[in-house]
Write an enzyme that holds these catalytic residues in place. Structure first.
Site, mmCIF file in Angstrom:
data_model
loop_
_atom_site.group_PDB
_atom_site.id
_atom_site.type_symbol
_atom_site.label_atom_id
_atom_site.label_comp_id
_atom_site.label_asym_id
_atom_site.label_seq_id
_atom_site.Cartn_x
_atom_site.Cartn_y
_atom_site.Cartn_z
ATOM 1 N N GLU A 7 0.757 -1.836 -0.633
ATOM 2 C CA GLU A 7 -0.004 -0.133 0.001
ATOM 3 C C GLU A 7 1.252 1.330 -0.208
ATOM 4 O O GLU A 7 2.055 1.032 0.634
ATOM 5 C CB GLU A 7 -0.717 -0.098 1.411
ATOM 6 N N ARG A 14 5.652 -12.421 9.492
ATOM 7 C CA ARG A 14 5.709 -12.182 9.359
ATOM 8 C C ARG A 14 7.226 -11.511 9.734
ATOM 9 O O ARG A 14 7.551 -12.581 11.366
ATOM 10 C CB ARG A 14 5.096 -10.476 9.782
ATOM 11 N N LYS A 47 3.961 0.807 9.251
ATOM 12 C CA LYS A 47 4.464 2.474 8.882
ATOM 13 C C LYS A 47 3.663 2.934 9.693
ATOM 14 O O LYS A 47 4.340 4.474 9.300
ATOM 15 C CB LYS A 47 3.887 1.903 7.979
HETATM 16 P P1 ATP Z 1 2.916 -2.313 7.772
HETATM 17 O O1 ATP Z 1 1.869 -3.119 9.154
HETATM 18 O O2 ATP Z 1 3.552 -1.516 8.186
HETATM 19 O O3 ATP Z 1 1.903 -1.131 7.528
HETATM 20 P P2 ATP Z 1 0.894 -3.401 5.785
HETATM 21 O O4 ATP Z 1 0.746 -5.063 5.655
HETATM 22 O O5 ATP Z 1 -0.066 -2.296 6.414
HETATM 23 O O6 ATP Z 1 2.743 -3.152 6.916
HETATM 24 P P3 ATP Z 1 1.202 -3.063 3.450
HETATM 25 O O7 ATP Z 1 2.252 -2.256 1.693
HETATM 26 O O8 ATP Z 1 -0.134 -3.877 2.797
HETATM 27 O O9 ATP Z 1 2.020 -3.418 4.721
HETATM 28 O O10 ATP Z 1 2.422 -4.328 2.998
HETATM 29 C C1 ATP Z 1 2.893 -5.147 1.664
HETATM 30 C C2 ATP Z 1 2.790 -6.690 1.608
HETATM 31 O O11 ATP Z 1 3.964 -6.910 2.842
HETATM 32 C C3 ATP Z 1 2.043 -7.265 2.701
HETATM 33 O O12 ATP Z 1 1.695 -8.663 1.664
HETATM 34 C C4 ATP Z 1 2.676 -7.195 3.847
HETATM 35 O O13 ATP Z 1 2.044 -8.670 4.750
HETATM 36 C C5 ATP Z 1 4.241 -7.902 3.449
HETATM 37 N N1 ATP Z 1 4.215 -7.184 5.319
HETATM 38 C C6 ATP Z 1 3.938 -6.193 5.437
HETATM 39 N N2 ATP Z 1 4.781 -6.890 7.222
HETATM 40 C C7 ATP Z 1 5.745 -7.008 6.951
HETATM 41 C C8 ATP Z 1 6.924 -8.226 8.075
HETATM 42 N N3 ATP Z 1 6.778 -7.389 9.287
HETATM 43 N N4 ATP Z 1 7.225 -9.614 7.465
HETATM 44 C C9 ATP Z 1 7.618 -9.858 6.476
HETATM 45 N N5 ATP Z 1 6.089 -9.311 4.960
HETATM 46 C C10 ATP Z 1 5.188 -8.278 5.573
HETATM 47 MG MG MG Z 2 -1.067 -3.846 4.487
#
Ligand code: ATP
Ligand code: MG
Length: 563
Positions: free
Chosen positions: A35, A260, A270
């Site tokens: 995102e 994760r 984020k």
């Molecule tokens: P955050 O929790 O940092 O805001 P998010 O999941 O909201 O992360 P996205 O941009 O939606 O951020 O993530 C893109 C991809 O990266 C998704 O498939 C998500 O599951 C993966 N992802 C996010 N954080 C991690 C992590 N700590 N370890 C592994 N994969 C991750």
């Molecule tokens: Mg997300």
């Protein structure tokens, strides 16, 4: 760790089985769906190393898809940063760059299809009311009074929602599933909400936006994704992911969840990283203390070290915490092989070689990298006045201190053995300001009679020839290994380390570094790995970031584990 030692993991095994049974006609198609509401961090790297890695391994493809359904938090700055970070780590998505916003019309058509099938309805409840009706984990929810609206009315209202006839939040489109389901995600989830916001790609074209759950699976389907890999928190969403695809009767990718990455002494969210940036606890998304890829890059991390870290941590079904020392270990391993050795004195102390002629100077040979003879040697200037590390001299040396002290001898790396004959102290502060030594001309490194041994070798630079530099020493952002684990009412930011950055301004480095360019990495002998800061350094005003010190705590942990 070589490729052959890398253990297989359950996702690879699922794909191998799918290939064996001929599922998806033998195709492997993954995607990485960030995102664009912040910069990528090392956790995202784990996700895209996995998605791109599997695609490469099985001769498939990986799409880069921006999951841009929340215009109020998203921005092109983030889109651009994400692309440059993925590229920097060495992954290529070719033409396969997609945006969920590119599917808005198709998603709208899917919604109409569900309304027509009696599977979705327009609901007039407010967000708060929807929450009240939802029930709890132990109590079933209650049907919305609008649930039984006739199809025609739903179609008309949904059209009017799109046309902008209702204010923000006035109505939603909801799936009609089961308000008594034990899975809260299936209790008539919202598919569309009204939101008047300018989208960074579609502008003011839309005032209704699909939710993540409605957009995600359908976007996967449109792109022909075979394996939709996501993190564990989406496990409870999988029944909903499957429900939409089944009702719509379209290509049905398989959602697979993995744990994760959690890393100690930092935060990987984020939202929290944005807070650190906005409240100026750090200088920006690329602050070298940040776990963002932009931060790690500026700090001096190499793409290869991050990739080998992601490979080494593996892929599991259970959440765990990874030691940041392991990330540092992966970097040291690579830099040890690649980085040019140089001498840099961080806290300089003047040394005068009393018996070395005033005007004389020599060029001495120094080895560029003992790990790699092919990297050759370089010349370094030696003269009567030098700088050594303040720590390398003690007026009253403790036992086991084998460096310089009154009456003691030490070897200057690549030069001579010197002996301390005197020192000068500032009468008011009591600080040692100057050390006087004599050198033994017979002990020049590399010369036939340099065999005489002393216990300590220290680094140095020639005062007159050396360059001044600023050096920034970084420590972990947080003092606690698990900063996200806070007592109720306590702020996670209280655990920020106020000393995570120490700036040294009068450091001296050998003259060969005059041409060092942004991002160049070196080992300062006996100190650690340093890189030229890509933002603040310039010719004549060098700024170095300490990437990592030489002490490898992970190697010790690993050794202890092996027994
Ligand atoms: P955050 O929790 O940092 O805001 P998010 O999941 O909201 O992360 P996205 O941009 O939606 O951020 O993530 C893109 C991809 O990266 C998704 O498939 C998500 O599951 C993966 N992802 C996010 N954080 C991690 C992590 N700590 N370890 C592994 N994969 C991750
Ligand atoms: Mg997300």
């Amino acid at each position: 760790m070589s490729k052959t030692e890398t253990p297989s993991h359950f996702i690879r095994n699922i794909i191998l089985e799918d290939l064996r049974t001929g599922k998806n006609d033998g195709r492997v198609q993954t995607r990485f769906p960030p995102e664009p509401n912040g910069y990528l961090h090392i956790g995202h790297a784990k996700s895209f190393c996995l998605n791109f890695g599997l695609a490469v391994e099985f001769k498939g493809f990986c799409n880069l898809r921006f999951d841009d359904t929340n215009p109020s938090k998203e921005d092109v700055e983030y889109v651009e940063s994400i692309k440059s970070d993925v590229r920097w780590l060495g992954f290529d998505w070719g033409k396969r760059e997609y945006y969920t916003s590119g599917y808005f019309e198709q998603l709208y058509q899917f919604a109409l299809q569900l309304i027509k099938a009696g599977k979705a309805f327009v609901c007039d409840l407010s967000a708060d009311q929807i929450r009240e009706y939802r029930g709890t984990l132990t109590e079933p929810g209650e049907n919305s009074p609008y649930r039984t609206r006739p199809v025609e009315e739903n179609l008309s209202l949904f059209g009017r929602m799109r046309a902008g006839e209702f204010p923000n939040g006035a109505r939603t489109l909801r799936a009609k599933i089961d308000m008594a389901s034990p899975n809260l995600n299936l209790r008539d989830p919202v598919m569309y909400r009204i939101l008047y916001a300018i989208h960074h790609r579609t502008g003011d074209q839309w005032c209704i936006y699909p939710t993540y759950d409605f957009a995600h699976g359908q976007s996967d389907s449109i792109e022909g994704i075979t394996h939709s890999i996501c993190t564990l928190e989406f496990e409870d969403h999988r029944p909903l992911y499957d429900w939409y695809l089944e009702q719509l009767n379209i290509h049905h990718p398989q959602q697979i969840e993995f744990a994760r990455l959690n890393l100690n002494y930092t935060v990987l969210s984020k939202r929290k990283l944005l807070e650190l940036v906005e409240q100026r606890h750090v200088t920006g998304w690329d602050d070298p203390r940040m776990p963002t890829l932009a931060g790690l890059r500026r700090r001096g991390y190499t793409p290869q070290s991050i990739r080998s870290f992601c490979e080494r941590i593996g892929v599991a079904k259970k959440n765990s915490m990874v030691d940041i020392a392991m990330l540092e270990h992966c970097l040291r391993e690579e830099l040890n092989r690649r980085a040019l050795r140089v001498m840099g004195v961080l806290r300089p102390l003047r040394v005068i070689i009393d018996n070395y002629p005033e005007k004389q100077q020599e060029e001495l040979d120094a080895v560029n990298n003992p790990e790699d003879p092919a990297m050759g040697t370089r010349k370094i200037p030696f003269s009567r006045v030098l700088y050594i590390e303040r720590d390398d001299f003690r007026e009253d040396p403790p036992k086991q201190f084998f460096r310089l002290a009154p009456g003691r001898e030490v070897r200057l790396r690549y030069a001579y053995i010197i002996k301390c004959v005197d020192f000068v102290k500032d009468t008011t502060t009591g600080e040692v300001t100057e050390v006087h030594c004599t050198f033994d001309p017979d002990t020049k490194s590399g010369s036939p009679n340099a065999a005489r041994k002393v216990k300590g070798t220290i680094h140095w630079v020639s005062a007159e020839h050396s360059l001044e530099a600023e050096v920034r020493l970084y420590d972990h952002l947080f003092v606690k290994p698990d900063p996200e684990n806070v007592e109720e009412g306590d702020d996670w930011k209280n655990a920020l380390d106020p000393n995570s950055l120490e700036t040294l301004t009068s450091c001296r480095v050998e003259p060969g570094l005059a041409d060092a360019g942004p991002g160049d990495r070196y080992q300062f002998e006996r100190q650690g790995y340093y890189c030229v800061d890509s933002v603040d350094s310039s010719r004549g005003a060098l700024v170095f970031n300490r990437i990592v010190s030489l002490r490898d705590t992970w190697a010790k942990i690993e050794k202890a584990q092996k027994g």
